[in-house]
Design a protein around this motif. Structure first.
Motif, PDB file in Angstrom:
ATOM      1  N   ARG A 188       4.710   2.253  -9.023  1.00 19.77           N
ATOM      2  CA  ARG A 188       5.996   2.957  -9.098  1.00 19.77           C
ATOM      3  C   ARG A 188       6.925   2.145 -10.001  1.00 19.77           C
ATOM      4  O   ARG A 188       7.100   0.945  -9.801  1.00 19.77           O
ATOM      5  N   GLY A 235       0.898   6.970 -11.015  1.00 17.03           N
ATOM      6  CA  GLY A 235       2.004   6.613 -10.137  1.00 17.03           C
ATOM      7  C   GLY A 235       3.223   7.492 -10.326  1.00 17.03           C
ATOM      8  O   GLY A 235       3.142   8.588 -10.896  1.00 17.03           O
ATOM      9  N   ASN A 263       0.819  -1.207   0.000  1.00 18.94           N
ATOM     10  CA  ASN A 263       0.000   0.000   0.000  1.00 18.94           C
ATOM     11  C   ASN A 263       0.850   1.253   0.000  1.00 18.94           C
ATOM     12  O   ASN A 263       2.000   1.257   0.408  1.00 18.94           O
ATOM     13  N   GLU A 264       0.260   2.311  -0.499  1.00 17.95           N
ATOM     14  CA  GLU A 264       0.830   3.649  -0.374  1.00 17.95           C
ATOM     15  C   GLU A 264      -0.322   4.618  -0.469  1.00 17.95           C
ATOM     16  O   GLU A 264      -1.195   4.488  -1.327  1.00 17.95           O
ATOM     17  N   THR A 315      -0.712   7.612  -1.487  1.00 17.05           N
ATOM     18  CA  THR A 315      -0.892   8.595  -2.545  1.00 17.05           C
ATOM     19  C   THR A 315      -1.768   8.104  -3.678  1.00 17.05           C
ATOM     20  O   THR A 315      -2.397   8.899  -4.365  1.00 17.05           O
ATOM     21  N   VAL A 316      -1.828   6.805  -3.933  1.00 17.03           N
ATOM     22  CA  VAL A 316      -2.629   6.263  -5.018  1.00 17.03           C
ATOM     23  C   VAL A 316      -3.403   5.067  -4.475  1.00 17.03           C
ATOM     24  O   VAL A 316      -2.831   4.179  -3.872  1.00 17.03           O
ATOM     25  N   THR A 317      -4.709   5.037  -4.711  1.00 16.31           N
ATOM     26  CA  THR A 317      -5.495   3.971  -4.105  1.00 16.31           C
ATOM     27  C   THR A 317      -6.386   3.231  -5.068  1.00 16.31           C
ATOM     28  O   THR A 317      -7.137   2.359  -4.674  1.00 16.31           O
ATOM     29  N   TYR A 376      -0.625   1.019  -5.443  1.00 18.68           N
ATOM     30  CA  TYR A 376      -0.060   2.159  -6.168  1.00 18.68           C
ATOM     31  C   TYR A 376       0.907   1.597  -7.205  1.00 18.68           C
ATOM     32  O   TYR A 376       1.214   0.397  -7.219  1.00 18.68           O
TER      33      TYR A 376
END
Length: 583
Positions: free
Chosen positions: A42, A73, A3-4, A6-8, A40
């Motif tokens: 990256r 991302g 998880n992160e 900033t992006v869901t 997210y």
């Protein structure tokens, strides 16, 4: 699930450069988001700073960057700088400059694997403590022999007999920890010992046969100096650097497919972030090579003037030749993303540039191989400014004034003493239109009595045909370009052909050096060319269409009064004809 905040959520991805539809990479990323594997996206661009960026890197970078961007991302620009013998800060700056010029803007996420040296060392210690890494005393040659092959290319995974365990494979954990610490402290000579992963010496994939993780190299690193004398191997640091950065999708070219089991092994054994590796076909273009190692040899052997030689497939070389980011991205969008390697015709790349420059480049008049044209009935001393269109593809570009006088330069090929069949340019008795000017009729020519070379062509003009239209509707088939001799500015033109004669330069017979396929006629320098006076203000990087000749870009070698122009691409579009024939 990783998880992160900033992006869901998964979002629709248009594809690279705005292309519609999902490719197999985007399908995989989308599925990973939907099934909760990641929350997210990256990616990372992982160049090694040991050379300049070429168009093959541009393809990989574009995939990484736009996949991340399409899913909301982020994308890191991480320099995998763990090979101090070949790396340099100048390469870092060159790669950054070319990456950002392409519109791949990671300037706020520039990272270095060398910043992770301490963390990577700690992870290596962890693997030793788990009993899955050991210090080995075999030499490089012995390691190859024990692995089951002495072929230097570790990607050779043809059928080989099981390897043999190193005599030091069963060292105890404490001894390995002690030896590894002493390796770091500099107690042992270069090459005396290595740290290896303990996997399976009978594995059918040679990459998995106890690969080396660390080697001793007393080389000064361009960033860390002499702080380290042991350096991690790429197969070890790459997955763990991805994990340290929280990279979700490690996108790489197809040759790393056989390295994926090792990538996953290191992540699993090190108990770190579970980055996922996905492979795609690398870019291969006809009549060139896309390898920093091979390109470096061209530079070192003096076969090109440098990394930014306009014949080189480096981004710097292409930019200097006149390529635009838009043309490169158009090309990359057209070839798409595939799972199997193929060869792309270089004519497609040239077609993309030609289409882009046709829309944006101003038109000018220039003569590369000048022959004097004397208009015998032109009023003495008279100069007339003719109106010329700057770009017929762009009405907003407007017009300009071009001086016209009684003595002009024309192309030597635009006159023939004895014309071949279907020759519609100047010859005795024939009429042509002068671009934007008048209809002229050839009345004769001057010839050097010694060499027999034509030195001047003589003609008369019809003052009623200004703009090229005849009031009597006479048929004039030929139109040629020109510049006023009294107003022309001199320039040097560099004309480029394919860098290699062979379509596949590396496919040469055994015993033949591939550099022998370098095209000896890939560069022609025309030192006595002329152009209309408006070109005097051209700046480095400005592109123009020299009417009837091709697209040219002002070179960095230009100086006031000594302009140099590189031909970016000719006007003839062979690829368009191929496409039309195929359709």
């Amino acid at each position: 699930m990783v998880n992160e905040s900033t992006v869901t959520e998964s979002i629709p991805a248009p594809g690279p450069n705005g292309a519609s539809g999902f490719d197999f990479i985007r399908e995989a990323v989308d599925l990973d988001l939907k099934n909760g594997r990641y929350a997210y996206v990256r990616t990372r661009l992982p160049p090694e700073p040991n050379g300049w960026m070429h168009i093959g890197h541009a393809k990989a970078f574009s995939i990484d960057y736009f996949v991340a961007k399409d899913f909301g991302g982020t994308c890191n620009l991480r320099f995998d700088d763990t090979n101090p013998e070949k790396e340099d800060m100048s390469y870092v700056e060159a790669i950054k400059r070319d990456t950002f010029w392409l519109g791949i803007d990671c300037r706020d996420r520039v990272l270095f694997a060398s910043d992770y040296y301490e963390k990577l060392y700690e992870l290596a210690v962890l693997l030793i403590k788990k009993g899955v890494a050991y210090v080995d005393d075999l030499s490089d040659q012995e390691i190859r022999e024990y692995r089951g092959t002495d072929v230097p290319d570790k990607n050779n995974i043809t059928s080989t007999p099981p390897g043999r365990n190193s005599p030091w494979r069963e060292r105890g954990v404490e001894e390995n920890l002690d030896l590894f610490a002493r390796m770091r402290s500099g107690e042992f000579a270069d090459g005396a010992r290595t740290l290896r992963a303990k996997i399976d010496m009978a594995h059918p994939n040679l990459v998995m046969r106890d690969p080396v993780m660390y080697r001793i190299r007393r080389e000064k690193h361009y960033r860390t100096g002499d702080a380290w004398c042991i350096y991690p191997m790429y197969d070890f640091q790459h997955p763990l650097s991805d994990a340290i950065e929280g990279v979700t999708h490690s996108l790489c070219s197809l040759e790393y497919e056989i390295h994926r089991p090792l990538y996953e092994w290191f992540i699993r054994e090190a108990e770190v972030f579970p980055s996922r590796q996905i492979e795609f076909a690398r870019l291969n273009i006809s009549h060139t090579v896309l390898s920093k190692r091979w390109l470096l040899r061209l530079v070192q052997d003096g076969l090109v003037s440098g990394w930014d030689d306009p014949r080189m497939p480096t981004i710097a070389g292409m930019r200097r030749r006149g390529y635009t980011p838009e043309a490169i991205h158009d090309f990359l969008g057209r070839i798409g993303i595939a799972k199997t390697d193929s060869l792309v015709d270089i004519q497609l790349l040239e077609h993309c540039l030609r289409e882009d420059l046709n829309r944006r480049a101003s038109r000018v008049l220039a003569v590369l191989r000048p022959l004097r044209l004397i208009i015998e009935n032109w009023p003495a001393g008279q100069v007339e400014d003719l109106e010329a269109v700057n770009n017929p593809e762009d009405a907003q570009a407007g017009t300009r004034k071009v001086p016209f006088s009684g003595e002009l330069w024309i192309e030597r090929d635009d006159f023939a003493e004895v014309p071949p069949p279907k020759y519609f340019r100047l010859f005795p008795g024939n009429s042509v239109r002068l671009r934007y000017g008048f209809i002229v009729t050839c009345t004769g020519f001057d010839k050097d009595p010694g060499s027999g070379e034509i030195t001047a062509v003589r003609c008369t003009y019809d003052p009623l045909t200004k703009g090229g239209n005849a009031p009597d509707n006479r048929k004039v088939k030929g139109t040629i370009h020109w510049v006023s001799a009294a107003h022309a500015i001199p320039l040097e033109a560099r004309l480029f052909d394919k860098l290699f004669v062979a379509e596949r330069p590396m496919d040469v017979p055994v015993g033949v050096d591939w550099v022998q396929t370098v095209n000896p006629a890939s560069l022609e320098t025309v030192s006595r060319a002329f152009a209309e006076p408006s070109l005097a203000t051209a700046a480095h990087g400005d592109s123009f269409q020299f009417e009837r000749l091709g697209y040219f870009c002002c070179d960095s070698d230009s100086r006031p009064g000594n302009l140099v122009f590189n031909r970016s691409v000719s006007l003839r579009d062979t690829w368009a004809k191929i496409e039309k024939k195929q359709s």
